[in-house]
Design an enzyme around this catalytic site. Sequence first.
Site, PDB file in Angstrom:
ATOM      1  N   HIS A  23       0.829  -1.200   0.000  1.00  0.00           N
ATOM      2  CA  HIS A  23       0.000   0.000   0.000  1.00  0.00           C
ATOM      3  C   HIS A  23       0.864   1.251   0.000  1.00  0.00           C
ATOM      4  O   HIS A  23       1.570   1.526   0.969  1.00  0.00           O
ATOM      5  CB  HIS A  23      -0.932   0.002   1.224  1.00  0.00           C
ATOM      6  N   HIS A  30      -4.824  -5.810  -6.216  1.00  0.00           N
ATOM      7  CA  HIS A  30      -4.600  -7.052  -5.481  1.00  0.00           C
ATOM      8  C   HIS A  30      -5.919  -7.581  -4.929  1.00  0.00           C
ATOM      9  O   HIS A  30      -6.939  -6.899  -4.935  1.00  0.00           O
ATOM     10  CB  HIS A  30      -3.549  -6.875  -4.378  1.00  0.00           C
ATOM     11  N   CYS A  65     -12.426  -6.997   7.156  1.00  0.00           N
ATOM     12  CA  CYS A  65     -11.778  -6.984   5.835  1.00  0.00           C
ATOM     13  C   CYS A  65     -10.459  -7.740   5.937  1.00  0.00           C
ATOM     14  O   CYS A  65      -9.927  -7.926   7.019  1.00  0.00           O
ATOM     15  CB  CYS A  65     -11.478  -5.563   5.380  1.00  0.00           C
ATOM     16  N   HIS A  67      -7.136  -9.952   3.374  1.00  0.00           N
ATOM     17  CA  HIS A  67      -6.548 -10.420   2.123  1.00  0.00           C
ATOM     18  C   HIS A  67      -6.331 -11.925   2.217  1.00  0.00           C
ATOM     19  O   HIS A  67      -5.716 -12.385   3.186  1.00  0.00           O
ATOM     20  CB  HIS A  67      -5.193  -9.748   1.882  1.00  0.00           C
ATOM     21  N   GLU A  85      -9.493 -10.915  14.074  1.00  0.00           N
ATOM     22  CA  GLU A  85      -9.864  -9.528  14.340  1.00  0.00           C
ATOM     23  C   GLU A  85     -10.947  -9.394  15.395  1.00  0.00           C
ATOM     24  O   GLU A  85     -10.926  -8.459  16.195  1.00  0.00           O
ATOM     25  CB  GLU A  85     -10.385  -8.853  13.058  1.00  0.00           C
ATOM     26  N   TYR A 102     -12.774  -1.691  -6.255  1.00  0.00           N
ATOM     27  CA  TYR A 102     -12.707  -0.258  -5.985  1.00  0.00           C
ATOM     28  C   TYR A 102     -11.257   0.201  -5.946  1.00  0.00           C
ATOM     29  O   TYR A 102     -10.321  -0.595  -5.790  1.00  0.00           O
ATOM     30  CB  TYR A 102     -13.404   0.084  -4.658  1.00  0.00           C
ATOM     31  N   GLU A 112      -5.711   2.452  -1.996  1.00  0.00           N
ATOM     32  CA  GLU A 112      -6.233   1.083  -1.938  1.00  0.00           C
ATOM     33  C   GLU A 112      -6.706   0.765  -3.346  1.00  0.00           C
ATOM     34  O   GLU A 112      -7.358   1.594  -3.990  1.00  0.00           O
ATOM     35  CB  GLU A 112      -7.406   0.955  -0.959  1.00  0.00           C
ATOM     36  N   GLU A 114      -8.254  -2.676  -4.978  1.00  0.00           N
ATOM     37  CA  GLU A 114      -8.562  -4.071  -4.678  1.00  0.00           C
ATOM     38  C   GLU A 114      -9.729  -4.608  -5.498  1.00  0.00           C
ATOM     39  O   GLU A 114     -10.707  -3.906  -5.739  1.00  0.00           O
ATOM     40  CB  GLU A 114      -8.917  -4.212  -3.195  1.00  0.00           C
ATOM     41  N   TRP A 159     -14.693   1.773   0.551  1.00  0.00           N
ATOM     42  CA  TRP A 159     -15.201   0.492   0.066  1.00  0.00           C
ATOM     43  C   TRP A 159     -16.561   0.175   0.678  1.00  0.00           C
ATOM     44  O   TRP A 159     -17.454  -0.305   0.002  1.00  0.00           O
ATOM     45  CB  TRP A 159     -14.203  -0.642   0.296  1.00  0.00           C
TER      46      TRP A 159
END
Length: 191
Positions: A23, A30, A65, A67, A85, A102, A112, A114, A159
């Site tokens: 980032h 990604h 959120c 990855h 989280e 987005y 961002e 993604e 997002w």
Amino acid sequence: MEQVVLLDEQGRGIGTADKATVHHRDTPLHLAFSCYVFNRSGELLVTRRARSKTTWPGVVTNSCCGHPAPGEPFTAAVTRRLRDELGLPAPAIDLMLPRFRYRAVMGNGVVENELCPVFRTVTDTQPRLEPAEVDEYGWVSWPLFLSLVTGGELAVSPWCGQQVDQLAALGDDPLGWPVADAGELPPAAAG
């Protein structure tokens, strides 16, 4: 080091990068995901990102959120991030928006970028926050959340704002939203 999957414009994997370094002002496209956690009453778990986060610190957003790691199925990645989280189980993970994409730029120029499929899960378990990820949370009815976001009364992550518009098109009852076909996920999701 945590890795992210880099993508071409068609959503095919073209390599990996360290999450800690991906980032910046020219963030490559990604793979990511968002998850909306509801309880059985249809209330949404809304979180505030930890102030130590690289992107959008301290901003209100959807529940979770993350990855997927290279080769990690989305359901495994969502389950992992919900546990890490929020300390939450994910009895079932449903795909809602398989091709959400987005690009957003923070005030400091960090981007961002993604391809970020959106998922839903339902649980009545109360979260146990990981402070490095989430500062606070609250449960709110979906109609109220939708109204606050679309009316501009609640500032959320870029997002989340875009996803809310698309999720609203699925119907008024988030527990009754139709599940999308996993075949619509980006090619990189297949491994």
